[in-house]
Design a protein around this motif. Structure first.
Motif, PDB file in Angstrom:
ATOM      1  N   VAL A 195      17.908 -12.106 -63.635  1.00  0.00           N
ATOM      2  CA  VAL A 195      18.356 -13.282 -64.393  1.00  0.00           C
ATOM      3  C   VAL A 195      17.169 -14.169 -64.763  1.00  0.00           C
ATOM      4  N   GLN A 196      16.248 -14.337 -63.822  1.00  0.00           N
ATOM      5  CA  GLN A 196      15.115 -15.241 -64.086  1.00  0.00           C
ATOM      6  C   GLN A 196      13.836 -14.499 -64.468  1.00  0.00           C
ATOM      7  N   ALA A 217      27.570 -17.201 -67.443  1.00  0.00           N
ATOM      8  CA  ALA A 217      26.443 -17.605 -66.586  1.00  0.00           C
ATOM      9  C   ALA A 217      25.907 -16.454 -65.748  1.00  0.00           C
ATOM     10  N   GLY A 218      24.692 -16.644 -65.232  1.00  0.00           N
ATOM     11  CA  GLY A 218      24.091 -15.639 -64.365  1.00  0.00           C
ATOM     12  C   GLY A 218      24.972 -15.322 -63.172  1.00  0.00           C
ATOM     13  N   THR A 219      25.555 -16.350 -62.612  1.00  0.00           N
ATOM     14  CA  THR A 219      26.392 -16.157 -61.432  1.00  0.00           C
ATOM     15  C   THR A 219      27.616 -15.280 -61.739  1.00  0.00           C
ATOM     16  N   TYR A 246      18.272 -16.316 -54.320  1.00  0.00           N
ATOM     17  CA  TYR A 246      19.210 -17.181 -55.065  1.00  0.00           C
ATOM     18  C   TYR A 246      19.889 -16.326 -56.125  1.00  0.00           C
ATOM     19  N   HIS A 247      21.225 -16.299 -56.057  1.00  0.00           N
ATOM     20  CA  HIS A 247      21.968 -15.497 -57.028  1.00  0.00           C
ATOM     21  C   HIS A 247      23.042 -16.288 -57.767  1.00  0.00           C
TER      22      HIS A 247
HETATM   23  N1  PMP Z   1      20.129 -15.200 -60.238  1.00  0.00           N
HETATM   24  C1  PMP Z   1      18.900 -15.748 -60.302  1.00  0.00           C
HETATM   25  C2  PMP Z   1      17.722 -14.925 -59.890  1.00  0.00           C
HETATM   26  C3  PMP Z   1      18.730 -17.059 -60.750  1.00  0.00           C
HETATM   27  O1  PMP Z   1      17.500 -17.578 -60.793  1.00  0.00           O
HETATM   28  C4  PMP Z   1      19.865 -17.790 -61.146  1.00  0.00           C
HETATM   29  C5  PMP Z   1      19.747 -19.205 -61.659  1.00  0.00           C
HETATM   30  N2  PMP Z   1      18.619 -19.893 -61.363  1.00  0.00           N
HETATM   31  C6  PMP Z   1      21.116 -17.171 -61.058  1.00  0.00           C
HETATM   32  C7  PMP Z   1      21.213 -15.877 -60.620  1.00  0.00           C
HETATM   33  C8  PMP Z   1      22.359 -17.906 -61.455  1.00  0.00           C
HETATM   34  O2  PMP Z   1      22.399 -18.151 -62.827  1.00  0.00           O
HETATM   35  P1  PMP Z   1      23.340 -19.300 -63.401  1.00  0.00           P
HETATM   36  O3  PMP Z   1      22.752 -20.604 -62.955  1.00  0.00           O
HETATM   37  O4  PMP Z   1      23.291 -19.114 -64.878  1.00  0.00           O
HETATM   38  O5  PMP Z   1      24.690 -19.080 -62.846  1.00  0.00           O
END
Ligand code: PMP
Length: 464
Positions: A256-257, A126-128, A154-155
């Motif tokens: 990520v986005q 995942a992004g996180t 938002y991260h």
């Molecule tokens: N960073 C950004 C800029 C995001 O928009 C998001 C998710 N919307 C994340 C990190 C986290 O990604 P994930 O939901 O896959 O963990």
């Protein structure tokens, strides 16, 4: 697929049963499922078909994941090729031809200065996970601990990623002002507001009595997504690059986005020309399947073997789907297309705002667009903007759904209606999205009382 909805007289029981069982069995933390009570069973491109037979134009796109929309033929073909080849689907972090091809394709998209000496770490899916990896990397490389992040950011949802996000109540992360033109904390907006925001950051770093030790890294989004579609001015991004570079603070850019063409360039940073020390990538790079990486300058690679491990870092299907997506976006100029079409959509949204008092601001970059809904009767606050109207935003989202359009809400007060359509949409589809949205806004203002409880709104220049 046709764009028109088919609305059956009554939803089949299977649809209702699935939704009922979901609400009984799934966690109270479920999110999209609450505002979008649909049961997707088929999807192609921009269109999702629900179990009730209704069709929707999907401008949520897996929270910005689906650069090519649902089930794009090149993505399906890439996945099928892996399945048919008999390749292992789970390989930890071992080398495979599929991974090799993905990495080559990814590196071909990077700014030359980064690609020349880049390292990639495949993270948890995942992004996180990639955000956590980035923090760990810069902490190891610098021997420092603190982080700098921005208001409204938002991260992700894991501990450190959440701590760096705007809603966090934790310490260890120093919060800096993000240039938010419409609700400028300095009350001036524009380039001047961004300049003041940069100045505040500079003073925190340089004032020995600021109480802020030199951090391990600074993380920012070039366009805040969940924060309410807020594009950072190029000049501000360049200042953040200069401030961090000259103080040996690694700059982590979270794409990520914004990545893979969404904002009008392949990576959003290209517009300002900045090159970060760490790039955090996920969502679209997996071509709709889970995949997350960090790409960083090799000087930062102070990790020991195994310093950042994880079982699920070798998703072969995601790498194949991702490589196909990156290649398709690149070969078909979809970033430029997103920039050009997004510009035209933004102009139409501006026209919509001109006739609706409840739209305080419209903004965006490429196919990452948002309209901020505000209390149409209230006076402007100290930032010069009127208060957000989350109730109206929720009503617009519902009215969109009623009209077969899926939109996302975001922003500080969930009052920003967000559009994240696939980069592959046609001009006609873009018009259909905006027609439905305009109709939904008009309907929602007619039926939703203002936050102060007064009667439904007036439309500028029209009779309600
Ligand atoms: N960073 C950004 C800029 C995001 O928009 C998001 C998710 N919307 C994340 C990190 C986290 O990604 P994930 O939901 O896959 O963990």
């Amino acid at each position: 697929m046709a764009l028109t909805d088919t609305v059956p007289a009554a939803a089949p029981p299977a649809h209702e049963g699935i939704l009922r069982r979901q609400s009984l069995r799934e966690s109270a933390a479920r999110t999209y499922a609450r505002s979008l009570p649909i049961v997707p069973v088929r999807a192609r491109g921009l269109t999702i078909e629900g179990a009730d037979g209704r069709r929707y134009l999907d401008c949520l796109s897996g929270a910005g994941t689906l650069a090519l929309g649902h089930n794009h033929p090149v993505v399906l073909e890439a996945i099928r090729a892996v399945l048919d080849s008999g390749a292992p689907l789970h390989v930890l972090d071992l080398a495979t031809p599929v991974k090799d091809a993905f990495t080559t394709e990814l590196f071909a998209t990077l700014p030359a200065e980064l690609a020349e000496s880049a390292r990639v770490q495949f993270c948890g899916p995942a992004g996180t996970d990639a955000v956590e990896a980035a923090f760990k990397l810069v902490r190891t490389a610098t021997g420092r601990d603190g982080l700098m992040a921005f208001s409204g950011a938002y991260h992700g949802m894991t501990a450190d990623a959440l701590a760096a996000s705007g809603g966090a109540q934790r310490t260890g992360v120093v919060r800096l002002p993000y240039p938010y033109d419409y609700r400028c904390p300095f009350g001036v907006g524009g380039e001047r507001g961004a300049e003041l925001a940069a100045r505040w950051t500079r003073s925190l770093l340089d004032d020995h009595k600021s109480g802020v030790p030199r951090p391990a890294g600074m993380i920012l989004e070039p366009v805040q997504g969940e924060g309410g579609v807020i594009p950072a001015p190029d000049s501000w991004l360049r200042q953040m690059r200069e401030l961090t570079a000259s103080r040996q603070i690694p700059l982590i850019v979270d794409e990520v986005q914004t990545g893979v063409g969404r904002t009008g360039t392949f990576w959003a940073i290209e517009r300002s020309g900045i090159v970060p020390d760490v790039l955090v990538l996920s969502k679209a790079i997996g071509g709709s399947l889970p995949l997350a990486v960090i790409v960083y300058r090799e000087e930062l690679d102070a990790w020991q073997p195994g310093a950042h491990a994880g079982t699920f870092r070798g998703n072969q299907l995601a790498m194949a789907a991702g490589a196909a997506t990156l290649a398709y976006v690149r070969a078909n100029g979809l970033a430029e297309r997103a920039g050009e079409l997004g510009g035209r959509m933004l102009a139409r949204l501006e026209a919509l705002a001109a006739s609706h008092d409840c739209i305080g601001d419209v903004r965006g970059r490429g196919l990452m667009l948002g309209l901020e809904l505000v209390d149409r009767e209230a006076d402007a606050d100290a930032t010069g903007a009127r208060p957000a109207d989350p109730r109206l935003a929720a009503a617009v989202q519902q009215a969109c759904l009623d009209r077969g359009l899926i939109v996302e809400l975001g922003g500080r007060h969930s009052a920003v209606v967000r559009l994240l359509p696939p980069l592959t949409i046609t001009d006609e589809q873009a018009d259909a999205i905006l027609d439905r949205l305009a109709d939904a806004v008009t309907a929602a203002v007619r039926t939703t009382p203002g936050p102060t409880g007064s009667s439904p709104t007036t439309l500028r220049g029209t009779t309600p």
